[in-house]
Design a protein around this motif. Structure first.
Motif, PDB file in Angstrom:
ATOM      1  N   VAL A 138      20.354  13.890  36.531  1.00  0.00           N
ATOM      2  CA  VAL A 138      21.033  12.611  36.751  1.00  0.00           C
ATOM      3  C   VAL A 138      20.886  12.132  38.191  1.00  0.00           C
ATOM      4  CG1 VAL A 138      22.701  13.000  34.906  1.00  0.00           C
ATOM      5  CG2 VAL A 138      23.227  13.764  37.218  1.00  0.00           C
ATOM      6  N   ASN A 139      20.196  12.883  39.012  1.00  0.00           N
ATOM      7  CA  ASN A 139      19.961  12.489  40.401  1.00  0.00           C
ATOM      8  C   ASN A 139      18.488  12.166  40.574  1.00  0.00           C
ATOM      9  OD1 ASN A 139      19.376  12.813  43.343  1.00  0.00           O
ATOM     10  ND2 ASN A 139      21.571  13.209  43.417  1.00  0.00           N
ATOM     11  N   PHE A 140      18.178  10.880  40.734  1.00  0.00           N
ATOM     12  CA  PHE A 140      16.771  10.472  40.764  1.00  0.00           C
ATOM     13  C   PHE A 140      16.047  11.039  41.972  1.00  0.00           C
ATOM     14  CE2 PHE A 140      13.223   7.537  41.551  1.00  0.00           C
ATOM     15  CZ  PHE A 140      12.598   7.603  40.316  1.00  0.00           C
ATOM     16  N   ASP A 141      16.740  11.269  43.078  1.00  0.00           N
ATOM     17  CA  ASP A 141      16.090  11.846  44.252  1.00  0.00           C
ATOM     18  C   ASP A 141      15.445  13.190  43.920  1.00  0.00           C
ATOM     19  OD1 ASP A 141      16.857   9.700  45.744  1.00  0.00           O
ATOM     20  OD2 ASP A 141      18.536  10.692  46.735  1.00  0.00           O
ATOM     21  N   CYS A 142      16.077  13.947  43.035  1.00  0.00           N
ATOM     22  CA  CYS A 142      15.555  15.265  42.678  1.00  0.00           C
ATOM     23  C   CYS A 142      14.292  15.168  41.831  1.00  0.00           C
ATOM     24  CB  CYS A 142      16.614  16.071  41.932  1.00  0.00           C
ATOM     25  SG  CYS A 142      18.049  16.483  42.951  1.00  0.00           S
ATOM     26  N   CYS A 143      14.066  14.019  41.214  1.00  0.00           N
ATOM     27  CA  CYS A 143      12.848  13.831  40.429  1.00  0.00           C
ATOM     28  C   CYS A 143      11.604  13.810  41.312  1.00  0.00           C
ATOM     29  CB  CYS A 143      12.923  12.535  39.627  1.00  0.00           C
ATOM     30  SG  CYS A 143      14.210  12.519  38.366  1.00  0.00           S
ATOM     31  N   GLN A 144      11.806  13.636  42.622  1.00  0.00           N
ATOM     32  CA  GLN A 144      10.687  13.604  43.552  1.00  0.00           C
ATOM     33  C   GLN A 144      10.244  15.005  43.960  1.00  0.00           C
ATOM     34  OE1 GLN A 144       9.586  10.251  44.090  1.00  0.00           O
ATOM     35  NE2 GLN A 144      11.113  10.238  42.458  1.00  0.00           N
ATOM     36  N   PHE A 145      10.992  16.017  43.566  1.00  0.00           N
ATOM     37  CA  PHE A 145      10.619  17.393  43.847  1.00  0.00           C
ATOM     38  C   PHE A 145       9.827  17.957  42.675  1.00  0.00           C
ATOM     39  CE2 PHE A 145      14.892  17.264  46.108  1.00  0.00           C
ATOM     40  CZ  PHE A 145      14.330  17.024  47.358  1.00  0.00           C
ATOM     41  N   ALA A 146       8.802  18.743  42.967  1.00  0.00           N
ATOM     42  CA  ALA A 146       8.047  19.403  41.906  1.00  0.00           C
ATOM     43  C   ALA A 146       8.955  20.356  41.140  1.00  0.00           C
ATOM     44  CB  ALA A 146       6.863  20.161  42.507  1.00  0.00           C
ATOM     45  N   SER A 147       8.698  20.505  39.848  1.00  0.00           N
ATOM     46  CA  SER A 147       9.592  21.294  38.996  1.00  0.00           C
ATOM     47  C   SER A 147       9.667  22.754  39.430  1.00  0.00           C
ATOM     48  CB  SER A 147       9.138  21.210  37.537  1.00  0.00           C
ATOM     49  OG  SER A 147       7.830  21.725  37.382  1.00  0.00           O
ATOM     50  N   ARG A 189      21.057   4.551  34.816  1.00  0.00           N
ATOM     51  CA  ARG A 189      20.234   5.718  34.510  1.00  0.00           C
ATOM     52  C   ARG A 189      21.112   6.941  34.249  1.00  0.00           C
ATOM     53  NH1 ARG A 189      18.179  10.124  37.162  1.00  0.00           N
ATOM     54  NH2 ARG A 189      16.136  10.865  36.403  1.00  0.00           N
ATOM     55  N   THR A 190      22.155   7.134  35.056  1.00  0.00           N
ATOM     56  CA  THR A 190      23.058   8.263  34.875  1.00  0.00           C
ATOM     57  C   THR A 190      23.750   8.200  33.517  1.00  0.00           C
ATOM     58  OG1 THR A 190      23.453   8.456  37.256  1.00  0.00           O
ATOM     59  CG2 THR A 190      25.106   9.416  35.787  1.00  0.00           C
ATOM     60  N   ILE A 191      24.241   7.016  33.148  1.00  0.00           N
ATOM     61  CA  ILE A 191      24.921   6.849  31.855  1.00  0.00           C
ATOM     62  C   ILE A 191      23.972   7.169  30.703  1.00  0.00           C
ATOM     63  CG2 ILE A 191      25.979   5.160  30.298  1.00  0.00           C
ATOM     64  CD1 ILE A 191      27.141   3.780  32.742  1.00  0.00           C
ATOM     65  N   LEU A 192      22.737   6.708  30.812  1.00  0.00           N
ATOM     66  CA  LEU A 192      21.766   6.949  29.747  1.00  0.00           C
ATOM     67  C   LEU A 192      21.456   8.436  29.608  1.00  0.00           C
ATOM     68  CD1 LEU A 192      19.883   5.683  27.615  1.00  0.00           C
ATOM     69  CD2 LEU A 192      18.101   5.591  29.380  1.00  0.00           C
ATOM     70  N   ILE A 193      21.288   9.138  30.726  1.00  0.00           N
ATOM     71  CA  ILE A 193      20.969  10.567  30.665  1.00  0.00           C
ATOM     72  C   ILE A 193      22.155  11.356  30.119  1.00  0.00           C
ATOM     73  CG2 ILE A 193      20.422  12.604  32.042  1.00  0.00           C
ATOM     74  CD1 ILE A 193      18.696  10.819  33.798  1.00  0.00           C
ATOM     75  N   GLU A 194      23.369  10.978  30.499  1.00  0.00           N
ATOM     76  CA  GLU A 194      24.561  11.638  29.940  1.00  0.00           C
ATOM     77  C   GLU A 194      24.572  11.465  28.417  1.00  0.00           C
ATOM     78  OE1 GLU A 194      27.600  13.081  31.343  1.00  0.00           O
ATOM     79  OE2 GLU A 194      26.281  13.511  33.034  1.00  0.00           O
ATOM     80  N   TRP A 195      24.162  10.303  27.961  1.00  0.00           N
ATOM     81  CA  TRP A 195      24.089  10.047  26.516  1.00  0.00           C
ATOM     82  C   TRP A 195      23.022  10.935  25.868  1.00  0.00           C
ATOM     83  CZ3 TRP A 195      20.234   6.931  23.746  1.00  0.00           C
ATOM     84  CH2 TRP A 195      20.603   6.661  22.421  1.00  0.00           C
ATOM     85  N   LEU A 196      21.879  11.095  26.528  1.00  0.00           N
ATOM     86  CA  LEU A 196      20.825  11.957  25.999  1.00  0.00           C
ATOM     87  C   LEU A 196      21.285  13.412  25.940  1.00  0.00           C
ATOM     88  CD1 LEU A 196      17.657  10.512  27.820  1.00  0.00           C
ATOM     89  CD2 LEU A 196      18.403  10.106  25.463  1.00  0.00           C
TER      90      LEU A 196
END
Length: 331
Positions: free
Chosen positions: A241-250, A109-116
């Protein structure tokens, strides 16, 4: 072994104003391939969605004049923020690594987001497009009933960015551009099939609150400069790139990033931000600590990530070179 194709950012940028509806394949010569790792350790995610306090409008009336020169009409800014806060939890993905998408790893996931991030820079896309693409990708992977094949993981990311660019950009890159970015390993038909599948899976919901947008409002509240705003946005982008942070509201992420940026520039916390967002530093403490840890890890990492390389550039005030402060100094 699936690959991610990365274009050399030193090449001339694509001018989106010259992109038409006709097929115009990219003419980029230098390419470097990043291999997905076969496995990585997946950290357990114990974070749960947290209720967002929504301030009532009579507490915010004094802020109506602040937004007179923003893209929102000042007559509607309070309603826009309240409505956005209500929608945030609809777009928080569940942990899909261990069950739904056991073939995908956090490192992949990190590699893909760096590519994006590289594509966003090369095409000069809006930052909102990048954030929205990451949300679309994660939501799709957490909601789809199909276990994605590793060789199509890059397709999911590219197609998510394609969808996001259609929503956010005036001149979005066309399908031939995205196909070329993936080294033409996916057919145009497959791209369109994936687009339909993603849109159906996320129920065609594309109004997704992103922290990048809120940072602009917070900076306006404190009458901050561009360096302060850019530092907050750099911290925001590190969370992608940190999936844990995706659990926090924007809104929690944006306010926490701005809190850290204020402290790094030796500014006091703004009571106006607290009244507008409904968040105090104490209520955001777990998020602030997590984000400050990520900032320290990025600063100490000898291998510079694409996001850090991006924000080392003078156009971004070299904020990635600014030394973070200890967590103990934040409170």
């Amino acid at each position: 072994m699936p690959t991610v194709v990365v274009h050399n950012l030193e090449n001339a940028r694509i001018i989106l104003g010259n992109v038409t509806n006709e097929i115009q394949p990219l003419d980029v010569k230098d390419k470097t391939k990043l291999n997905f790792p076969s496995k990585t350790t997946v950290k357990p995610n114990d974070n749960k969605p947290i209720h967002i306090p929504i301030p009532c409008s009579n507490e915010l009336k004094e802020f109506s004049d602040i937004f007179s020169d923003l893209e929102y009409n000042n007559e509607y800014i309070l309603e826009v923020y309240s409505n956005t806060a209500k929608l945030e939890h609809r777009f928080i993905p569940v942990d899909y690594f261990s069950v739904e998408q056991h073939r995908v790893t956090e490192k992949m996931r990190t590699i893909l987001i760096e590519w994006l991030v590289q594509i966003q820079e090369e095409f000069q896309l809006c930052h909102e497009t990048l954030y929205k693409a990451v949300i679309i990708k994660d939501l799709y992977l957490s909601r789809t009933t199909d276990c994605i094949k590793l060789e199509e993981y890059q397709l999911v990311g590219a197609c998510s960015l394609w969808i996001a660019s259609k929503y956010e950009e005036i001149y979005p890159p066309n399908l031939a551009n995205f196909s070329s970015l993936c080294d033409n390993i996916y057919s145009k038909r497959r791209f369109m099939q994936m687009e339909r599948d993603i849109m159906r899976t996320i129920d065609f919901q594309l109004y997704m609150p992103v922290p990048y947008t809120l940072t602009r409002v917070l900076n306006k509240i404190v009458d901050g400069n561009m360096a302060l705003l850019t530092l907050a946005r750099y911290i925001c982008e590190l969370t992608l790139v940190n999936f844990d942070c995706c659990q926090f509201a924007s809104s929690r992420v944006a306010t926490s990033c701005f809190f850290i940026a204020l402290k790094m520039y030796e500014h006091d916390w703004s009571q106006k931000i607290q009244e507008f967002t409904g968040y105090s530093p104490f209520s955001l403490k777990p998020v602030i600590i997590k984000l400050n840890e990520i900032l320290h890890e990025s600063f100490q990492n000898k291998k510079k990530t694409q996001i850090r390389l991006k924000y080392i550039h003078p156009v971004f005030f070299k904020v990635a070179q600014k030394s973070p402060i200890p967590t103990s100094a934040l409170f």
